[in-house]
Write an enzyme that holds these catalytic residues in place. Sequence first.
Site, short mmCIF file in Angstrom:
data_model
loop_
_atom_site.label_atom_id
_atom_site.label_comp_id
_atom_site.label_asym_id
_atom_site.label_seq_id
_atom_site.Cartn_x
_atom_site.Cartn_y
_atom_site.Cartn_z
N GLU A 188 -13.71 2.02 -0.88
CA GLU A 188 -13.16 2.57 0.35
C GLU A 188 -13.46 4.06 0.49
OE1 GLU A 188 -8.95 1.90 0.24
OE2 GLU A 188 -8.55 3.78 -0.79
N ASP B 245 0.82 -1.22 0.00
CA ASP B 245 0.00 0.00 0.00
C ASP B 245 0.85 1.27 0.00
OD1 ASP B 245 -2.33 1.47 0.02
OD2 ASP B 245 -3.14 0.50 1.81
N GLU C 172 -5.05 -1.24 -7.44
CA GLU C 172 -6.18 -0.37 -7.11
C GLU C 172 -6.33 0.71 -8.19
OE1 GLU C 172 -7.93 2.01 -3.22
OE2 GLU C 172 -5.77 1.95 -3.55
#
Length: 697
Positions: free
Chosen positions: A420, A365, A414
């Site tokens: 989210e 991430d 992503e």
Amino acid sequence: MRACAVEFTLSAPDSSLTLAVRDDSSANPFAAETDLRYAVTLGEDTALEWSPLGLRMTEPAFSGRLRLASHTYSAIDETYATRSGKKLLHRNRCNELTLICSTGVNLMVSIVMRAYNDGVAFRYVLEEGRDRVAVSEDLSGFAIPVGSAGWMQEVTKNYEATFDSFTVGHSMRFSDYGNFPALFRTPDNAWVLLTEASLYGRFGACHFSIDETSPGLYRLTLPQPVVAGDIPWALPWRVAVIGPHLGAIVESNLVEHLNPPSAVADTSWIRPGRVAWSWWSDGDSPSSLSVQKRYVDFAENIGWEYVLVDQGWKAGFMPELSDYALQRNVGLFLWYRWTDLQAPHERAAAFSQLDTWGVKGIKVDFVDNDGHDRMAFYEDLLSDAAGHGLMVNFHGTTLYRGQRRRWPHCMTMEAVRGAEHYKFDASDNGYPSPAQNCVLPYTRNAVGPMDYTPVTFSTPNRATTEAHELALSVVFESGLQHFADKPDVYEKSPGYQFLAGVPAAWDNTRFLAGYPGRYACLARRAGNDWCVAGINAGPSRTVDITLPFARPGVYAVIIYGDDAGGRLTSRRRTVDTRGTTTLSMAANGGFCFAIEDAFDAERDSLAMGIGRARRNAGLSGAQAVVVRRQNGAVEIESRVRGTAAVRVVDMKGRLVVARAVGRGERVLVRKDRLAAGVHVLSVSSGSVRTTRRLIHR
């Protein structure tokens, strides 16, 4: 100045597209920079107007004016397989023109241009004469006809902006745009999707700059002032996916074609799948062993392959959790901040620890940068992860550019304003809107896997219906499909059985109907079954779809949709694949259904010959599966080459297990999952399918 233009043409294998290249300065709008330009026509229609070609460098000092020295023509026709995607079997077929150019500064530059049936691509290859060069500007551009409709993102480091619609040549905030990919519909009704491909640590990821003085010209912009590299040096592919209809955009695998072959010899450990994920519904849950065990139990019960333990997991509980998951045939993914894996020694230590825990993959991430060095990090991490048998999901990431062909364990990325954002932003533009969902199949998801994390039934903020949310499990493609909601929400949903059976890897994809920002209807095939789904934005609408690629016949299906009160419902009806099926979608709604045993090789060949897939599978009937019994449990082993879909259904038609497995991999069905009586086991992969009765007492 040249007395006359030198022009070359390159046609697609089916002659639908023609790419023309000119070397001249007369009547050339880019003559102050370069003599080289190109254009693309789709039949008689203009797809790309004359657009510049060229590079500027600081080492050696070079202004960008390439001089044509020679040229060659060639053709490419190859087949390859991927472990996940819109398709698993691919044919890479194109015609190629290489222009060999001199620079006058002891450097040769080749411009390699390709024409495919569904688009064009070009790249620069720097070679001979020097050991190292530094590129300061890519003069290349895409000239879109003025008046074209467009959909494009603002420049953001994580590609999580919305896709805004505009008209080419009209006013817009030029300084803010734009990220790849960008979609256009020309006045001649050609569809054009612009992106790039094949970045492996030697160049930065580019975006567009838009010059207000040249309406329609979208220039390539480097992510940093100078990018340096050693010779020989092949720069990334600049790509335009082109077609007369949106199906050419949605179904295209051109981005993967432009990447190098797999660097992973044995891919049997790479398994796409469905993932139970707790962080979206409860941000503190990854630190709780009991909650993660609950998600493992749920994944086992519904038949999903994985659980993702996100930010906040504790090393202290991992041995217990990994053993618990292993006993239930559920794989684990663990979250990492990219800086925790930045250095080679950090990756070595982390990956060795994951080996001892039996973890299947990682989520990396906050990479959040397009520079040259950060692209090298992606390459280094994927290379090291392959050595440890770890699949990878990137978040806070750059756009996907075809990595899963070279690195098939790159399962998803992503780079999308996904679910989210329901947690982050309450502004009018913040939430994933129905309209944005209906843009993504034609833009972000058209270039590759997209970790949107769909099917969020419980959020109070969404404008989508539950049927719209359920349909996203098919409409959005991702090698790891992370379902974001809580187990109890899914267990109580009428869509539970659909979620239990929906795959994460597809043998083929077909576009059925739609328009960006309004609606999208797709069909995807896994094994012998087709999944059909549609999503809508705005007022309710009725759509007529045809399924000419399916085996002719009348099929009983369960269609999931919205009732009059906006709640998810299911109903039984028949679908005749020989005619038209009319379906209704509620306002911001959707639908989905599965057609079992509807694969027809004659109608759904992948243009590379399905017989080859049959020969590679090499097994049929009882040979395709081995069943063993152990203390009341049943162990099922696939003997089919490649990925096979294993399903067990009880006497009442309820799904007991649904897993995708590689050859030699096994599925353990615990005895408490099997009721007394007859169960039906099916194993399918492409054209190979077998069914067996399992009698449990």
